[in-house]
Design a protein around this motif. Structure first.
Motif: not given
Length: 96
Positions: A7-8, A10, A12, A15, A40, A45-46, A68, A73-74
């Motif tokens: 799950t992101y 931060r 994009l 990333l 993706r 979104k992740g 990441f 960031v994830a």
């Protein structure tokens, strides 16, 4: 077998700045045989990774080394399951 969701958390742009390192990390674990598929989420979104069975703690140690994750960031979530039914072309997944 494991399903890993990333799950992101931060923007994009942050990333994307780490993408080369993330892709190198993925390739390393495809070469080792740990990862079977990845990609993706839609919308972006992740991500999702299918990983072979084994020690959950060992997988979590590998995930902790993803650029990441290391750069915050994830985040990851790990779901373990035993495939009991597959399409004919994916029968091998039942023994992974």
């Amino acid at each position: 077998m494991f399903i890993v969701t990333l799950t992101y958390v931060r923007p994009l742009e942050e990333l994307d700045a780490l993408m080369d390192g993330h892709m190198a990390w993925l390739r390393k674990h495809y070469e080792s045989g740990l990862f079977l598929a990845s990609g993706r989420q839609v919308p972006r979104k992740g991500g999702v990774i299918f990983a072979r069975s084994g020690e959950r703690a060992a997988l979590e140690a590998v995930l902790a080394r993803d650029p990441f994750v290391q750069n915050g960031v994830a985040t990851t979530e790990v779901i373990e399951f035993v495939p009991s039914m597959t399409a004919p072309a994916t029968e091998i997944l039942k023994t992974v």
